[in-house]
Design a protein around this motif. Structure first.
Motif, PDB file in Angstrom:
ATOM      1  N   THR A 173      39.484  43.322  40.527  1.00  0.00           N
ATOM      2  CA  THR A 173      39.124  43.118  39.046  1.00  0.00           C
ATOM      3  C   THR A 173      38.026  41.458  39.766  1.00  0.00           C
ATOM      4  O   THR A 173      37.075  41.374  39.006  1.00  0.00           O
ATOM      5  CB  THR A 173      39.637  42.121  38.271  1.00  0.00           C
ATOM      6  OG1 THR A 173      40.621  41.349  38.465  1.00  0.00           O
ATOM      7  CG2 THR A 173      40.392  43.855  37.933  1.00  0.00           C
ATOM      8  N   ILE A 174      38.396  41.070  40.380  1.00  0.00           N
ATOM      9  CA  ILE A 174      38.303  39.583  41.808  1.00  0.00           C
ATOM     10  C   ILE A 174      36.507  40.051  42.402  1.00  0.00           C
ATOM     11  O   ILE A 174      34.872  39.442  42.141  1.00  0.00           O
ATOM     12  CB  ILE A 174      38.751  38.833  42.472  1.00  0.00           C
ATOM     13  CG1 ILE A 174      39.745  38.047  41.572  1.00  0.00           C
ATOM     14  CG2 ILE A 174      38.074  37.876  43.225  1.00  0.00           C
ATOM     15  CD1 ILE A 174      41.122  37.626  42.251  1.00  0.00           C
ATOM     16  N   LEU A 175      37.015  41.382  43.462  1.00  0.00           N
ATOM     17  CA  LEU A 175      35.647  41.479  44.304  1.00  0.00           C
ATOM     18  C   LEU A 175      34.972  42.140  43.455  1.00  0.00           C
ATOM     19  O   LEU A 175      33.911  42.425  44.293  1.00  0.00           O
ATOM     20  CB  LEU A 175      36.662  42.404  45.564  1.00  0.00           C
ATOM     21  CG  LEU A 175      37.832  41.797  46.750  1.00  0.00           C
ATOM     22  CD1 LEU A 175      38.292  42.272  47.715  1.00  0.00           C
ATOM     23  CD2 LEU A 175      37.361  40.746  47.387  1.00  0.00           C
ATOM     24  N   LEU A 231      31.379  41.635  43.707  1.00  0.00           N
ATOM     25  CA  LEU A 231      30.273  42.540  44.371  1.00  0.00           C
ATOM     26  C   LEU A 231      28.854  43.184  43.828  1.00  0.00           C
ATOM     27  O   LEU A 231      27.816  43.150  43.936  1.00  0.00           O
ATOM     28  CB  LEU A 231      30.511  44.401  44.988  1.00  0.00           C
ATOM     29  CG  LEU A 231      31.812  43.880  46.044  1.00  0.00           C
ATOM     30  CD1 LEU A 231      32.236  45.219  45.873  1.00  0.00           C
ATOM     31  CD2 LEU A 231      30.941  42.782  47.320  1.00  0.00           C
ATOM     32  N   ALA A 232      29.064  42.936  42.246  1.00  0.00           N
ATOM     33  CA  ALA A 232      28.307  43.654  40.859  1.00  0.00           C
ATOM     34  C   ALA A 232      27.565  42.089  41.391  1.00  0.00           C
ATOM     35  O   ALA A 232      26.034  42.339  40.843  1.00  0.00           O
ATOM     36  CB  ALA A 232      29.313  43.526  40.237  1.00  0.00           C
ATOM     37  N   VAL A 283      33.800  35.778  35.316  1.00  0.00           N
ATOM     38  CA  VAL A 283      34.224  36.967  35.695  1.00  0.00           C
ATOM     39  C   VAL A 283      35.691  37.082  37.360  1.00  0.00           C
ATOM     40  O   VAL A 283      36.348  37.089  36.879  1.00  0.00           O
ATOM     41  CB  VAL A 283      33.819  38.755  35.684  1.00  0.00           C
ATOM     42  CG1 VAL A 283      35.205  39.368  35.875  1.00  0.00           C
ATOM     43  CG2 VAL A 283      33.338  38.039  34.406  1.00  0.00           C
ATOM     44  N   ALA A 284      34.816  36.882  38.377  1.00  0.00           N
ATOM     45  CA  ALA A 284      35.672  36.750  39.860  1.00  0.00           C
ATOM     46  C   ALA A 284      36.327  35.035  38.966  1.00  0.00           C
ATOM     47  O   ALA A 284      38.064  35.656  40.059  1.00  0.00           O
ATOM     48  CB  ALA A 284      34.498  36.523  40.846  1.00  0.00           C
ATOM     49  N   VAL A 285      36.523  34.334  39.028  1.00  0.00           N
ATOM     50  CA  VAL A 285      37.178  33.090  39.211  1.00  0.00           C
ATOM     51  C   VAL A 285      38.567  33.277  37.862  1.00  0.00           C
ATOM     52  O   VAL A 285      39.597  33.528  38.233  1.00  0.00           O
ATOM     53  CB  VAL A 285      35.926  31.945  38.911  1.00  0.00           C
ATOM     54  CG1 VAL A 285      37.425  31.140  38.363  1.00  0.00           C
ATOM     55  CG2 VAL A 285      35.378  31.603  39.406  1.00  0.00           C
ATOM     56  N   VAL A 286      38.243  33.715  36.995  1.00  0.00           N
ATOM     57  CA  VAL A 286      38.966  34.360  35.866  1.00  0.00           C
ATOM     58  C   VAL A 286      39.929  35.012  37.293  1.00  0.00           C
ATOM     59  O   VAL A 286      41.448  34.985  36.318  1.00  0.00           O
ATOM     60  CB  VAL A 286      38.377  34.688  34.383  1.00  0.00           C
ATOM     61  CG1 VAL A 286      39.607  35.149  34.051  1.00  0.00           C
ATOM     62  CG2 VAL A 286      37.220  33.941  34.079  1.00  0.00           C
TER      63      VAL A 286
END
Length: 423
Positions: free
Chosen positions: A163-165, A169-170, A274-277
């Motif tokens: 859910t980070i990667l 990528l998105a 979102v990646a940080v979260v």
């Protein structure tokens, strides 16, 4: 039908490291690739819906597809996993996901993707995913009988890593490649678990569900009785209900809309947030998976308190406050859900795991399905910030209940269950 002894399941099992088990590494590798595609899809699809419609209601409707799919299919898939074996769910689930995602991509390419078709495809993708996950996770006690709880904890932490990667990528690829390419990349990742399956890493056919030989209603009732008699697991499920309501996929999509529409962040910056979260969520999952003993009351009280504070801070339209608040909300949610699922897999007998996990997801999924309804209603009346404030006020209710009952020592409650032979 066999009977399970009273007490903690699988006592005395060997405790070698799963990181040295090639079968587990291959299994988790397939899950990782598939989950990475999900991480891209989870961000790309609602942002695509935002660009197409500029509607929070449509984004919330897409978010509702996941819990509704669990409500429709959770107990049924759990029964099928215990009765006929977890094997029968994996390939059909992946096939349903692939076909629905393929249809969505083709219609998007032809410019014929309206809101109704988008939501329908999303629902089928989520039902297929529910079948696939029910099959995979019900097979953990058979594939890794010594450490099913640790296996589930590692997979949970690994999922948080994707859910980070996935959002990173998105965010990096949406500009040069566009949404449609991201959705095609997600489609390709469905093949990874299928390849793992073809290598022979799957649950055995024999005795992989004979414990559920009753009809579906009686079989599910039996699973419910086992769940009720396992007091720590049952209480863990009850404590997850407010967590699922307050930090549902609807809350995630509300946050995406808030960042994009109210704070005016770009798609790339939203993906970065979102990646940080999700990085914080992964750390919380890892911490839970490494603990030898999880004190349910302490984890739940702390997590729900942090979640409430985060939701009450979110209405302040300052990015420097919003990002830490999102970290608090979803990190706390991940900590308590990971702890609860580890408890489930380490405590209950494997012959009822499928049914109990299905019932668990039905009950928690009901709360998760209610989340988008609360968000849609409150945002229509009070706006985006009012929706966050409503969730924050609701979060104070379970916190107050936990503090009022702080003297109850649920962590020491004995597990009592017995599966009696049936005709």
């Amino acid at each position: 039908m066999s009977s399970a002894p009273t007490g903690t399941a699988r006592e005395g099992a060997p405790q070698g490291s799963l990181w040295r088990d090639r079968r587990f590494l291959t299994f988790s590798g397939g899950v990782f690739v598939n989950s990475l595609g999900d991480g891209v899809y989870t961000v790309a699809l609602p942002l695509l819906a935002y660009d197409l419609t500029r509607s929070l209601q449509v984004m919330v409707l897409l978010a509702a597809a996941f819990p509704v799919a669990l409500l429709v299919s959770g107990p049924l898939f759990g029964y099928v996993a215990d009765r006929y074996g977890s094997r029968v769910l994996v390939v059909p689930g992946l096939a349903a996901q692939f076909i629905a995602a393929l249809g969505l991509n083709l219609l998007l390419g032809m410019g014929k993707l309206d809101t109704a078709v988008l939501v329908a495809c999303q629902f089928i993708v989520q039902v297929g995913g529910a079948a696939y996950r029910s099959g995979w996770f019900a097979s953990l006690p058979s594939l890794f009988p010594a450490q099913p709880g640790q296996a589930r904890g590692i997979l949970a932490a690994q999922y948080e890593a994707t859910t980070i990667l996935g959002p990173l990528l998105a965010g990096a690829l949406v500009g040069p490649l566009g949404y449609q390419t991201l959705l095609w990349l997600n489609l390709i990742t469905f093949t990874a678990p299928a390849l793992v399956w073809l290598t022979g890493i799957r649950a055995p056919r024999e005795n992989d569900g004979g414990a559920a030989a009753l009809g579906i209603v009686k079989s599910l009732a039996e699973g419910w009785q086992v769940l009720r008699r396992s007091r720590p697991v049952f209480i863990a499920m009850l404590l997850l209900i407010p967590c699922e309501l307050l930090a549902s996929t609807g809350t995630l999509n509300l946050s995406l809309y808030y960042l994009r529409n109210d704070l005016r962040l770009s798609n790339s910056l939203v993906s970065g947030v979102v990646a940080v979260v999700n990085l914080a969520a992964m750390v919380c999952a890892l911490l839970m998976s490494r603990r030898r003993r999880i004190r349910l009351r302490t984890v739940a009280t702390l997590a729900l308190s942090v979640l409430a504070v985060g939701l009450l801070v979110l209405p302040v339209p300052v990015a420097l406050l919003v990002v830490p608040a999102l970290v608090a909300v979803f990190g706390a949610y991940t900590a308590v859900t990971t702890a609860a699922e580890i408890l489930l897999y380490d405590t209950l007998p494997r012959e009822v795991i499928g049914r109990i996990y299905g019932l668990w997801r039905l009950i928690c999924g009901s709360a998760s399905a209610l989340g988008p309804l609360v968000i849609s209603t409150s945002s229509a009346v009070l706006g985006t910030r009012g929706a966050f404030l409503t969730l924050g006020i609701l979060a104070l209710v379970p916190v107050g209940w936990l503090l009022r009952n702080r003297r109850r020592d649920w962590d020491r409650a004995q597990v009592r269950f017995d599966i009696s032979p049936s005709d």
